[in-house]
Enzyme design. Sequence first.
Site, PDB file in Angstrom:
ATOM      1  N   CYS A 174      47.824 -14.108   6.585  1.00  0.00           N
ATOM      2  CA  CYS A 174      48.072 -15.309   5.785  1.00  0.00           C
ATOM      3  C   CYS A 174      49.526 -15.765   5.825  1.00  0.00           C
ATOM      4  CB  CYS A 174      47.649 -15.067   4.333  1.00  0.00           C
ATOM      5  SG  CYS A 174      45.877 -14.780   4.134  1.00  0.00           S
ATOM      6  N   CYS A 193      53.227 -13.334   1.743  1.00  0.00           N
ATOM      7  CA  CYS A 193      51.961 -13.688   1.098  1.00  0.00           C
ATOM      8  C   CYS A 193      51.958 -13.144  -0.334  1.00  0.00           C
ATOM      9  CB  CYS A 193      50.784 -13.140   1.893  1.00  0.00           C
ATOM     10  SG  CYS A 193      50.555 -11.362   1.744  1.00  0.00           S
ATOM     11  N   LYS A 222      41.439 -24.270  11.030  1.00  0.00           N
ATOM     12  CA  LYS A 222      42.751 -24.751  10.601  1.00  0.00           C
ATOM     13  C   LYS A 222      43.355 -25.686  11.639  1.00  0.00           C
ATOM     14  CE  LYS A 222      43.654 -20.590   7.875  1.00  0.00           C
ATOM     15  NZ  LYS A 222      44.558 -19.437   7.638  1.00  0.00           N
ATOM     16  N   ARG A 227      40.156 -26.628   6.821  1.00  0.00           N
ATOM     17  CA  ARG A 227      40.950 -26.453   5.608  1.00  0.00           C
ATOM     18  C   ARG A 227      42.124 -27.445   5.596  1.00  0.00           C
ATOM     19  NH1 ARG A 227      40.901 -19.980   4.159  1.00  0.00           N
ATOM     20  NH2 ARG A 227      38.639 -19.722   4.253  1.00  0.00           N
ATOM     21  N   CYS A 236      45.557 -10.149  -4.910  1.00  0.00           N
ATOM     22  CA  CYS A 236      44.725 -10.236  -3.711  1.00  0.00           C
ATOM     23  C   CYS A 236      43.939  -8.944  -3.520  1.00  0.00           C
ATOM     24  CB  CYS A 236      45.572 -10.523  -2.480  1.00  0.00           C
ATOM     25  SG  CYS A 236      44.580 -10.624  -0.968  1.00  0.00           S
ATOM     26  N   ARG A 258      43.133 -23.494  -5.158  1.00  0.00           N
ATOM     27  CA  ARG A 258      43.975 -24.056  -4.094  1.00  0.00           C
ATOM     28  C   ARG A 258      43.710 -25.552  -3.979  1.00  0.00           C
ATOM     29  NH1 ARG A 258      42.977 -20.892   1.051  1.00  0.00           N
ATOM     30  NH2 ARG A 258      44.184 -19.317  -0.089  1.00  0.00           N
ATOM     31  N   CYS A 266      48.394  -7.123   4.087  1.00  0.00           N
ATOM     32  CA  CYS A 266      47.278  -6.655   4.903  1.00  0.00           C
ATOM     33  C   CYS A 266      47.355  -7.365   6.245  1.00  0.00           C
ATOM     34  CB  CYS A 266      45.944  -6.928   4.195  1.00  0.00           C
ATOM     35  SG  CYS A 266      45.368  -8.637   4.347  1.00  0.00           S
ATOM     36  N   LYS A 269      36.415 -20.097   8.893  1.00  0.00           N
ATOM     37  CA  LYS A 269      37.403 -21.121   8.550  1.00  0.00           C
ATOM     38  C   LYS A 269      37.978 -21.769   9.801  1.00  0.00           C
ATOM     39  CE  LYS A 269      40.832 -17.424   8.064  1.00  0.00           C
ATOM     40  NZ  LYS A 269      41.659 -16.678   7.101  1.00  0.00           N
TER      41      LYS A 269
END
Length: 565
Positions: free
Chosen positions: A479, A430, A213, A147, A436, A78, A475, A211
Amino acid sequence: MSEIIDWSKLAEVEKIKYDSNYLRGTLKESLADPVTGAIANDDTQISKFHGIYQQHDRDLEKERKRQKLEPAFSFLIRVRLPGGVTSAAQWLQMDALADTHANGTLKLTTRQAFQLHGVIKKKLKATIQGINAALLDTIAACGDVNRNVMSHANPAESALHAEVYQLAGDLSAHLMPRTSAYHEIWLDKQKVADSKEEIEPIYGNRYLPRKFKIGVAIPPYNDVDIFSQDLGFIAIEEQGQLVGYNVTAGGGLGSTFGIPEAYPRLADVIGFCTPEQAVEVAEKIVLVQKDNGDRTNRKQARLKYTIDRNGLDWFKAEVNQYLGYDLQPARPFNFSRNGDRYGWKKGEDGKWSLNLFIEGGRVKDSETVKLKTALREVAEKVKDAQFILTGNQNLIIGNTQEKDKVNRILKKYGVWPLQLSGLRQNMIACVALNTCGLAFAEAERYLPTLISKIELILEEHGLLKQEIVIRMTGCPNGCGRPYLAEIGFIGKSLGHYNLYLGGNFNGTRLNTLYKETLSEDEILAELRPIIADYADNRQEGEGFGDFVIRKGYVKETKEGKDFKH
């Protein structure tokens, strides 16, 4: 090992981070190991801070097990790209790397970043060096740090774009990890840190609990889904000038089936700051989270849980104390939508920007649409153009004087113009299967097919052009931001999805579980009567998500803690 820290009470990753010597771990040794296509277990955690996820091809899993082979390991890389802006030259470099080092495609993410998929271990270093050769990098694109910073995407839509984009870059640079590990491992720079010296002035030696954001929005457009971010800045304009930002905190959409204490939450507006204060405000909020986030349970480690555990008033007081001054009261603002506006738009500077639909964010050629080829030709022949990734997996060919040339190229390859339903142009999916490891079901590979079948129902009722936000993930980790969709799908098992209804068109409300574990036939059977009712009984200007709440199909989810799967 520290004599003060009781590691037995902390999440396992906390010690991995501490022992990594500021994100070095044994990555060099893992990369050099020829026996396996994988890297060492602890290094899979540390590699995330370098922008890398280890994956394997789940389509091949059973056959490889049968042949007693290890999984077909590969890596997702990424790119850190604050504000989503790249030059034509950078686009060409990423396009080339996709062909020579990855699976031949580019993925445009919901955080305005590139992802390369299918990079094998022996090509990892060369790929990252190729990315850096284009003056891009992958550090802090993943991991327990701040991120990629998002910002409003289209420069033609607001005179404030340049200032907001600058803030995204400033925030990203200020909150970057300071360790030299990335440059040593991937770019062959000389090692400069051998001991546990304090080289991370913001993050310390264990970085953040999870994380983090950040997004920056310009009303009336909420294309960064500001309320899904841990930290948000909403630009406030008065008489054509940027006077500051409303500050939001505590958003996050990750959740877990069967664990009700892990839930999506929308951010709260906590005050207002001037443009000069914004970077400092971000740093102090990150520090509040670093010092108070839960390091014992990673499912409770995001800022949203820190706020809910201690209370919003406590959080505001902590932020003000860390700052040494109080945030000002928030100022009025209004959002009209969170999707992209397609087509050409002329900016105040006379330059044109084209927002293109990219299905699932996947840049590739198909039999009918030569998207990757077309964008390569635009980058080669329209040198002044910027390539701007949006938060909705789309692409803006921006800030160009050569509108006609762009049109000719895109038309030649079947890319533009396109006839899109209002549903399809507001889709996000996603990656999910096949790569994944968290996915229970398909998303990117399946949602376009499902939309085609829903479109038949919409067409029956004269709603084909009606804009409706639809999102699917494999899931519940969030995301693709499914919890903000008017129609949301979350994979429960292969071929089965939970259906969520009642988000709104501007991204300011969570949706609500409507039905569980539905097959495709059951999904269509459930949506058909609701769509018919909407066609016949909606009020003027009423969005689909607002309608299903008004008619009682679902109840409004007012607090994240009330959300149920």
